[in-house]
Motif scaffolding. Structure first.
Motif, short mmCIF file in Angstrom:
data_model
loop_
_atom_site.label_atom_id
_atom_site.label_comp_id
_atom_site.label_asym_id
_atom_site.label_seq_id
_atom_site.Cartn_x
_atom_site.Cartn_y
_atom_site.Cartn_z
N TRP A 138 -7.62 5.85 -7.77
CA TRP A 138 -6.96 5.06 -6.89
C TRP A 138 -6.67 5.72 -5.22
O TRP A 138 -6.39 7.01 -5.37
N ARG A 150 -3.33 -0.30 -2.54
CA ARG A 150 -4.29 0.75 -2.88
C ARG A 150 -5.56 0.23 -3.25
O ARG A 150 -5.38 -0.98 -3.44
N ARG A 152 -9.64 0.97 -5.17
CA ARG A 152 -10.21 1.92 -5.96
C ARG A 152 -11.75 1.37 -6.00
O ARG A 152 -12.09 0.42 -5.95
#
Length: 488
Positions: A138, A150, A152
């Motif tokens: 992340w 966030r 990822r």
């Protein structure tokens, strides 16, 4: 307005120009890809309404650009984004961070300037902007009392470095949390070199590509057998097999498969093939000298990408790494010849057109709209000894689409305003697409532990998007799941 919301700036009425803006709140947004439009999607009457390279949306509040992978229809407008004043970082996977400067250097030279000092200044700017993110980790975008976000990256299996993007947004004031997933381009299962993508754990909103949302691919064994058969036929005619392929992804997969075909042929001819694995080989095929068959990679850009692929072998799948352990070089084998200079390219075109030496040529670009493949086609399309082999999608309005459509009926194609009759044989092996087919796309969605409540279908022709949406809707209804499927 209710957040998060999504605005699509490209790849909504075609398969190119990918660009999606995730508005996380009134002041913060995230841009996913910024690609070029191609084919009919670039014409004034094109369905994408393109023909424009300039950035026609506000850059206010865009925190970052996320590049899912480095194909030109996903990153080709980055130079124009920077010219429009974008100041944020360019987030991408670690392999993409190695490949992206090569792609953007080429895009800058084509669209802006070939002046070396300007190119170097531009590449320095790109280098300063790129932030390489490891897969599965992340990365915090926003962390304030009012808003947290966030992202990822996960492996997408499309080309080296390709990723799908998970975005988590959290609004502490209301306690609301959402996960938005952008598929980018998803790879086909069992593709050479790269592992197949795995479905995310969950998504509230999913933006998914649909390039092949209306069809199924051949399995890898079948398509490799077909590839070998096409090569046998073409080479027995003492001709050249012309394979239009994009510099990154398709080219490396083809080299990998061609090396394996040649390797297995050499084992059979030496009598070292394992019992039970022998195959019937025609007398013509036996007469071919497979061990000395030239595989010609005529693309300086593809050669650079192939070198990076070799450098990043730790990102390869287990099968590909096992071949390296056995001393094989899937992307640097003895039959492989590279052509760099333009003068050497013209000499190779002339030689193959005038002699009867069997050969395989891989050259860009993949849709025959520009690049060195055009000179090969001009020189050889009119000769029935030669063959054209398509292994990827041909967008509407491209010469590749014309050859694919009219070649089997002895039609013609136009290059630079001149008509070229098609007497060469035309073949298509769709299974070599680097895109997932309908089954792969559905598996990506239904493989989640928590299915999305909203799916937005993009990056496909109208029929592909419609069929994928209908199939998905029916699948959800049969499983008692409520899902809103949208075609923007």
């Amino acid at each position: 307005m209710r957040y998060p919301s999504i605005v699509h700036h490209g790849a909504v009425t075609g398969v190119t120009g990918s660009c999606h803006q995730l508005q996380m709140d009134a002041e913060h947004s995230l841009l996913i890809d910024c690609g070029l439009f191609q084919g009919a999607e670039t014409s004034p009457e094109g369905r994408a309404g393109a023909g424009k390279l300039a950035i026609d949306f506000s850059l206010d509040g865009i925190k970052a650009l996320v590049s899912t992978h480095v194909h030109i229809d996903h990153v080709g407008r980055i130079p124009y984004l920077l010219a429009a004043g974008f100041k944020g970082p360019i987030l991408c996977s670690e392999p993409s961070a190695k490949l992206l400067p090569i792609v953007l250097e080429d895009a800058f030279k084509l669209g802006f300037s070939r002046d070396q000092k300007q190119v170097e200044r531009y590449l320095k700017l790109i280098d300063q902007r790129i932030v390489a993110l490891p897969y599965k980790q992340w990365f915090s975008l926003i962390d304030t009392p009012q808003h947290k976000a966030r992202i990822r990256l996960q492996r997408a299996g499309h080309i080296l470095g390709s990723a799908y993007v998970e975005v988590d947004v959290h609004y502490p004031d209301t306690g609301e949390k959402k996960r938005i997933v952008f598929s980018g381009d998803l790879g086909a299962p069992h593709a050479p070199i790269l592992s197949a993508p795995k479905a995310p754990y969950k998504a509230d909103i999913l933006v998914i590509e649909s390039t092949y949302g209306d069809r199924l691919h051949e399995d890898r064994r079948s398509r490799r057998a077909r590839l070998e058969k096409v090569l046998e036929h073409a080479l027995s005619n003492q001709g050249t097999v012309m394979i239009p392929a994009f510099s990154i992804g398709r080219t490396q997969e083809l080299l990998y498969e061609l090396e394996d075909i040649i390797h297995r042929r050499a084992l059979k001819e030496s009598g070292k093939v394992q019992s039970g694995t022998s195959e019937t080989i025609s007398s013509k095929a036996k007469a071919l000298d497979w061990t000395n068959l030239p595989i010609i990679l005529d693309s300086p850009l593809a050669s650079r990408f192939t070198a990076v692929y070799r450098e990043l072998e730790h990102f390869w799948d287990a099968e590909a790494r096992a071949r390296l352990v056995k001393g094989r070089n899937p992307l640097a084998f003895s039959n492989l010849l590279t052509v760099d200079s333009h003068q050497a390219h013209l000499a190779m075109v002339s030689r193959l057109a005038q002699t009867a030496q069997p050969a395989i040529v891989i050259a860009g670009n993949g849709m025959c709209s520009s690049g060195r493949i055009v000179n090969y086609l001009k020189a050889m399309l009119g000769d029935e000894r030669h063959d054209v082999l398509f292994v990827g999608y041909q967008a509407e309005g491209t010469p590749g689409r014309q050859i694919h459509r009219f070649g089997p009926r002895s039609g013609y194609v136009e290059f630079d305003g001149q008509r070229y009759d098609i007497r060469a044989q035309v073949h298509t092996i769709g299974g070599y697409s680097a895109h997932a087919d309908q089954a792969g796309l559905i598996k990506f969605i239904t493989g989640m532990r928590k299915w999305p409540h909203e799916v937005r279908v993009v990056h496909g022709d109208e029929s592909a998007k419609r069929e994928l949406a209908q199939f998905l809707q029916g699948h959800c209804e049969r499983n008692g799941h409520r899902m809103k499927v949208i075609i923007p």
